[in-house]
Design an enzyme around this catalytic site. Structure first.
Site, short mmCIF file in Angstrom:
data_model
loop_
_atom_site.label_atom_id
_atom_site.label_comp_id
_atom_site.label_asym_id
_atom_site.label_seq_id
_atom_site.Cartn_x
_atom_site.Cartn_y
_atom_site.Cartn_z
N ALA A 186 -3.36 38.25 42.07
CA ALA A 186 -3.50 37.36 40.93
C ALA A 186 -2.88 38.03 39.70
CB ALA A 186 -4.97 37.04 40.67
N GLU A 233 -9.26 44.63 44.84
CA GLU A 233 -9.91 44.13 43.62
C GLU A 233 -10.95 45.08 43.04
OE1 GLU A 233 -8.50 40.40 45.83
OE2 GLU A 233 -9.34 42.37 46.36
N GLU A 263 -5.08 37.07 50.66
CA GLU A 263 -5.91 35.89 50.89
C GLU A 263 -5.05 34.67 51.20
OE1 GLU A 263 -9.75 36.50 48.07
OE2 GLU A 263 -7.80 36.76 47.09
N GLY A 320 -4.96 38.35 46.05
CA GLY A 320 -4.71 36.94 46.31
C GLY A 320 -3.58 36.69 47.28
#
Length: 264
Positions: free
Chosen positions: A70, A138, A118, A115
């Site tokens: 992200a 993260e 993911e 992300g």
């Protein structure tokens, strides 16, 4: 016939031979996912899902990254409620990719972190370049995965390995990702896109309704017990006959000819 639609700013889409190639093109930021990129991805996948000529999708990134995570600058600017909304939108988008009837192949060309990991996990098949790196780092930023990484990673690699990766923030190479079941194939970097596109074209050549039903049953069935999943499979098996696609495939086999699939 090939088409290249004038599309969103950071997402490129081309369609040829019943296959859509979707490329995240923000290499200066390692294809980081901000709100705009997520909205554009959502729009593109909605268009792809509605396009009945598209029977398989390849998703990749431009440059050194598939998606490096992200957008940290945007995350820093969010209030707690905005952070919740940002994560919820990403979860909804990735679930849409996971549950759409059209199979999606992730061609992981480089960094797939946070992300990006993911996003790859939401795809049906993951093919990795031998240069790819994976991780959920993260916790290094005082965060946890926000796009359902805590849920998909244990389902793919088991709770123990998922905890090891998420709690340590460790990055792993493509071969390790293959060994633990995070990816399905590792290929030389220069062959990645051709291998992914070849697989997509192979899938696109099969019975289109059968492929869609098979994906649907697998995706839904993994969260059911065996009896419920088998019942779902039985209904889908019947549907291939109701639509007539099974009869065409069986006749083509017996007549030693290529099947002629109806446009689904």
């Amino acid at each position: 016939m090939s088409s290249n639609d004038a599309g969103p700013k950071w997402i490129e889409r081309t369609v040829a031979e019943n296959v859509a190639l979707v490329r995240i093109n923000r290499p200066e930021s390692l294809n980081a996912l901000n709100s705009v990129v997520l909205r554009e991805l959502s729009e593109v996948f909605s268009q792809v899902a509605a396009n009945q000529t598209v029977r398989a999708v390849v998703l990749t990134g431009e440059g050194k990254a598939f998606v490096a995570g992200a957008d940290i600058a945007e995350l820093k600017s969010l209030s707690p409620e905005q952070a919740r909304a940002f994560a919820a939108f990403g979860q909804q988008l990735f679930r849409k990719i996971e549950t759409m009837d059209t199979p999606v192949i992730a061609a992981v060309n480089g960094f797939a972190l946070g992300g990006g990991c993911e996003l790859a996990m939401a795809c049906d098949v993951r093919i990795a370049s031998d240069r790819a790196k994976f991780g959920q780092p993260e916790v290094n930023l005082g965060l946890i995965p926000g796009f359902a990484g805590t849920q998909r990673l244990p389902r793919l690699v088991g709770p123990g390995r998922a905890k090891l990766l998420i709690l340590s923030g460790e990055l792993i190479d493509a071969q390790t990702a293959l060994d633990i079941g995070l990816v399905d194939k590792v290929v030389p970097h220069d062959e990645l896109l051709s291998v992914a596109m070849d697989l997509a074209r192979t899938i696109a050549s099969k019975g289109p309704l059968a492929v869609r039903w098979a994906k649907r049953v697998i995706t839904r069935g993994v969260d059911l017990d065996l009896d419920a999943g088998s019942s779902l499979e039985n209904e889908a098996f019947m549907q291939t006959f109701l639509t007539g696609e099974a009869y065409e495939g069986l006749a083509a086999f017996l007549e030693k000819r290529a099947p002629v699939w109806k446009q689904s």
